[in-house]
Design a protein around this motif. Sequence first.
Motif, short mmCIF file in Angstrom:
data_model
loop_
_atom_site.label_atom_id
_atom_site.label_comp_id
_atom_site.label_asym_id
_atom_site.label_seq_id
_atom_site.Cartn_x
_atom_site.Cartn_y
_atom_site.Cartn_z
N THR A 34 2.04 5.39 2.63
CA THR A 34 2.47 4.63 4.07
C THR A 34 2.02 2.89 3.92
OG1 THR A 34 1.48 6.56 5.19
CG2 THR A 34 1.46 4.06 6.53
N LEU A 314 10.15 4.74 5.98
CA LEU A 314 9.17 3.68 6.10
C LEU A 314 8.83 3.09 4.87
CD1 LEU A 314 6.41 2.64 7.37
CD2 LEU A 314 5.24 4.77 6.48
N SER A 331 5.94 -3.73 10.25
CA SER A 331 5.45 -2.63 9.98
C SER A 331 3.88 -2.48 11.00
CB SER A 331 5.00 -2.31 8.77
OG SER A 331 6.23 -2.17 8.09
N ARG A 379 0.00 4.44 10.18
CA ARG A 379 0.55 3.12 9.91
C ARG A 379 -0.47 2.14 10.46
NH1 ARG A 379 4.66 0.54 13.01
NH2 ARG A 379 5.12 2.34 14.02
#
Length: 402
Positions: A34, A314, A331, A379
Amino acid sequence: MRHFGHLAEDVRGRLFLEQPRPFSARSGPEVIATALGGTLYSPATRPALAADIRKLAGRGVVSMVLCLEDAIADHEVDAGERNLVEQLNDLVKDFTDCAQGHPLLFIRVRSAAQILDLAERLGPAVELLSGFVLPKFTPANGGGYLAALAAAEAATGRRLFAMPVLESPELAHLETRREQLFGIAELLAAHRERVLAVRLGVTDLCSAYGLRRSPDLTAYDVALVASVIGDVVNVLGRADGTGYTVTGPVWEYFPVQERMFKPQLRRTPFAGASVPAAAGVLRASGEEVRRRIIEHDLDGLIREVELDRANGLLGKTCIHPSHVPAVHALSVVTHEEYCDARDILRQEQDGGGVLRSAYTNKMNEARPHRAWAERVLLRAEVFGVAREDVSFAELLSACLCG
């Protein structure tokens, strides 16, 4: 390391409701995958590679790929290997702990044989390495790559991750795509503990048809590419525990000169382009941020990152340092996303059902939205949560000025 750690503490305090949490090369695979963010590729032949890594770490880069494959010419491979070993051994002198002070580092090899060879030649510098990027990964060659990675782990005692790149013509061609994807899925499942993320090589996919998108188009405007991305996410990006993090394709344009037609800043998830007056870097006006976006030629990249997120991707492959701040700013979890995700998981724990969002603009259905909410909160851990009145423009401005 932590995202936005290069910014002053008071700036982060103004930007974030929940600040990004520290992570390291020893964190869990889900956290590292992530946290990759904008992964910056650099040719392994760069004479000042160690100095570049130090400098880029100070500018917020948290993951890099040192490339021995397409980024260098065929005749440069031996010199690139020697330079890589020398530069990383220079870099390791700065660090007593491999989890501190430098980006997550990966080597993109040309062949499986390079993996064990380089891991052994690096000596103490292997402690700086998080893994290898495996190009043109297919069911036919993937087993050799992954076996070599396992051998390198055994030889060095170091956890090493794989990031296979899906970019072969067989994946682009409709008649072989299904067989390729399910073969790759079966192979990766047998080595799940070593697979950090799956990367997409869109440039190679386009080359099979002589295609190249212009800076005014995203990968999703190229029908062939969009169909491949959709199928890769369908097979390898599932949220049922069998999937992997799939990263966004490279944005191959970077600033050289002013574009003939200056683009406009589109609406981003951080609605509201105007920037309220504040101290330091946050004094920039909305027009100033737009000027910087045009100057850095980021408009197309911003649109593509938004589409990456909407399509289940991602992080992103980056080939220019100016791309990384935009990827990281986009992000960050918005205040609205954060509220929705927490409400959804709380409602799911209470037995499910539907509730109106805290922003009163949407329906949050607990069970169907649970996987989305879990991903948002993960995230949020690594990229933080923006304050309610903080826009994408402010985050980007802070990164560009900080």
